[in-house]
Design a protein around this motif. Structure first.
Motif, PDB file in Angstrom:
ATOM      1  N   GLY A  89      25.003 -61.568  -9.535  1.00  0.00           N
ATOM      2  CA  GLY A  89      24.516 -60.252  -9.160  1.00  0.00           C
ATOM      3  C   GLY A  89      23.827 -59.636 -10.364  1.00  0.00           C
ATOM      4  O   GLY A  89      24.461 -59.420 -11.385  1.00  0.00           O
TER       5      GLY A  89
ATOM      6  N   GLN B 294      17.884 -66.599 -12.085  1.00  0.00           N
ATOM      7  CA  GLN B 294      18.930 -67.469 -12.609  1.00  0.00           C
ATOM      8  C   GLN B 294      18.827 -67.574 -14.137  1.00  0.00           C
ATOM      9  O   GLN B 294      19.824 -67.558 -14.832  1.00  0.00           O
ATOM     10  CB  GLN B 294      18.829 -68.859 -11.947  1.00  0.00           C
ATOM     11  CG  GLN B 294      19.929 -69.825 -12.330  1.00  0.00           C
ATOM     12  CD  GLN B 294      21.287 -69.440 -11.752  1.00  0.00           C
ATOM     13  OE1 GLN B 294      21.582 -68.263 -11.514  1.00  0.00           O
ATOM     14  NE2 GLN B 294      22.125 -70.414 -11.539  1.00  0.00           N
TER      15      GLN B 294
ATOM     16  N   THR C 160      28.670 -68.707  -9.751  1.00  0.00           N
ATOM     17  CA  THR C 160      27.723 -69.157  -8.714  1.00  0.00           C
ATOM     18  C   THR C 160      26.961 -67.994  -8.120  1.00  0.00           C
ATOM     19  O   THR C 160      25.752 -68.060  -7.946  1.00  0.00           O
ATOM     20  CB  THR C 160      28.444 -69.842  -7.512  1.00  0.00           C
ATOM     21  OG1 THR C 160      29.816 -69.933  -7.768  1.00  0.00           O
ATOM     22  CG2 THR C 160      27.820 -71.164  -7.167  1.00  0.00           C
ATOM     23  N   GLU C 161      27.708 -66.957  -7.799  1.00  0.00           N
ATOM     24  CA  GLU C 161      27.071 -65.796  -7.172  1.00  0.00           C
ATOM     25  C   GLU C 161      26.645 -64.849  -8.274  1.00  0.00           C
ATOM     26  O   GLU C 161      27.475 -64.213  -8.902  1.00  0.00           O
ATOM     27  CB  GLU C 161      28.058 -65.073  -6.247  1.00  0.00           C
ATOM     28  CG  GLU C 161      28.615 -65.933  -5.140  1.00  0.00           C
ATOM     29  CD  GLU C 161      27.543 -66.377  -4.167  1.00  0.00           C
ATOM     30  OE1 GLU C 161      26.590 -65.611  -3.939  1.00  0.00           O
ATOM     31  OE2 GLU C 161      27.652 -67.502  -3.649  1.00  0.00           O
TER      32      GLU C 161
ATOM     33  N   THR D 216      35.151 -74.261  -8.689  1.00  0.00           N
ATOM     34  CA  THR D 216      34.962 -72.861  -9.101  1.00  0.00           C
ATOM     35  C   THR D 216      36.285 -72.244  -9.545  1.00  0.00           C
ATOM     36  O   THR D 216      36.339 -71.523 -10.550  1.00  0.00           O
ATOM     37  CB  THR D 216      34.339 -72.054  -7.934  1.00  0.00           C
ATOM     38  OG1 THR D 216      33.044 -72.585  -7.670  1.00  0.00           O
ATOM     39  CG2 THR D 216      34.215 -70.580  -8.264  1.00  0.00           C
TER      40      THR D 216
ATOM     41  N   SER E  54      21.709 -74.630  -8.393  1.00  0.00           N
ATOM     42  CA  SER E  54      21.816 -74.544  -6.935  1.00  0.00           C
ATOM     43  C   SER E  54      20.718 -73.643  -6.348  1.00  0.00           C
ATOM     44  O   SER E  54      20.552 -72.496  -6.761  1.00  0.00           O
ATOM     45  CB  SER E  54      23.196 -73.986  -6.598  1.00  0.00           C
ATOM     46  OG  SER E  54      23.263 -73.691  -5.248  1.00  0.00           O
TER      47      SER E  54
ATOM     48  N   ARG F 166      13.797 -66.457  -7.629  1.00  0.00           N
ATOM     49  CA  ARG F 166      15.181 -66.912  -7.749  1.00  0.00           C
ATOM     50  C   ARG F 166      15.409 -67.672  -9.062  1.00  0.00           C
ATOM     51  O   ARG F 166      16.431 -67.510  -9.726  1.00  0.00           O
ATOM     52  CB  ARG F 166      15.504 -67.809  -6.561  1.00  0.00           C
ATOM     53  CG  ARG F 166      16.893 -68.322  -6.592  1.00  0.00           C
ATOM     54  CD  ARG F 166      17.413 -68.511  -5.207  1.00  0.00           C
ATOM     55  NE  ARG F 166      18.785 -68.953  -5.292  1.00  0.00           N
ATOM     56  CZ  ARG F 166      19.462 -69.422  -4.291  1.00  0.00           C
ATOM     57  NH1 ARG F 166      18.889 -69.501  -3.100  1.00  0.00           N
ATOM     58  NH2 ARG F 166      20.698 -69.803  -4.429  1.00  0.00           N
TER      59      ARG F 166
END
Ligand SMILES: Nc1ncnc2c1ncn2[C@@H]1O[C@H](COP(=O)(O)OP(=O)(O)OP(=O)(O)O)[C@@H](O)[C@H]1O
Ligand SMILES: [Mg+2]
Length: 239
Positions: A84, A139, A81-82, A41, A161, A135
């Protein structure tokens, strides 16, 4: 297309990335593999100009990440990755907001959004609030907003993921389609199987250093599978 030369990143005294070199050619999908905390990352964030390397140079499509950082940002779509999203906005509104931030002409934006919704099989969710999406669909919205400005380079940090088999498949097929369209992709994953399927080349990172860089084809010939090669490389460092 992406050139990472002698790049290191320090957080205080800790070296999260230690003198790495990576070359990604146009139209390639290049995979970053490594255990948790390896430096994947951090590497992708440096390429995305989220922060600058402590040492070394990165260029994307010929633009230097330090001296031409805004050009680099125009040339990349970064999926962190995260993710929001704004729960109260609809999928279409979120994508539109990012399109406008990226200077897409307001007259063309709705057509572009329709195109990307279609590509990601999101049409029926376009007017649903993001907070209500599954989810997998969240994404996909995150991917759509990352690439709405149609950059030549995508940087995807673990895009599958936590997704179920069907959603992962949709994302993987989308990434492959992007490669077929001539895009260049820097991709990270913990899945050896998906990496083997979609990547042309990979680098194994461990404690911030690159242990191996090779083509998937050559790795499979030499080691039988990517998983075997990966475990051998990482175990060799631990013993
Ligand atoms: N902002 C930060 N400040 C201090 N240390 C950091 C920071 N970001 C990352 N690190 C550290 O740098 C190292 C590399 O982290 P990084 O997130 O790049 O790993 P990763 O390979 O992406 O791991 P994962 O597979 O868990 O996502 C880790 O030890 C992490 O704790
Ligand atoms: Mg990571």
């Amino acid at each position: 297309m992406i050139s990472i030369q002698n790049v290191s990143k320090r957080f205080g005294k800790f070296k999260a990335v230690d003198n790495i070199n990576i070359e990604v050619e146009k139209g390639e999908i290049f995979g970053l593999l490594g255990l948790n905390g390896a430096g994947k990352t951090t590497t992708q964030r440096m390429v995305s100009t989220v922060f600058q390397p402590s040492e070394g140079n990165i260029t994307v499509n010929g633009f230097n990440s330090k001296s031409d950082s805004s050009e680099v940002r125009r040339n990349i779509g970064f999926l962190p990755t995260e993710v929001g999203l704004y729960d109260r906005l609809t999928a279409r509104e979120v994508i539109k907001y990012f399109g406008i931030l990226n200077d897409i002409d307001e007259n063309r934006i709705n057509d572009k959004i329709d195109e990307v919704l279609e590509k990601l099989s999101l049409v029926e969710y376009a007017n649903k609030r993001c907070g209500k999406l599954s989810r997998g669909n969240k994404q996909k919205v995150a991917i759509a907003r990352a690439i709405i400005h149609e950059p030549p380079v995508f940087i995807f940090d673990e895009p599958t993921s936590g997704l179920d088999v069907i959603s992962s498949r949709a994302v993987l097929d989308f990434v492959k389609q992007c490669k077929d369209d001539g895009r260049t992709i820097l991709y990270s994953s913990h899945s050896m199987y998906e990496t083997e399927e979609i990547c042309d080349k990979i680098a194994v990172i461990h404690d911030g250093k690159i242990l191996m860089t090779d083509s998937i084809e050559h790795i499979q010939k030499e080691h039988g599978s990517l998983e075997k090669a990966f475990i051998a490389a990482v175990k060799g460092e631990r013993s």
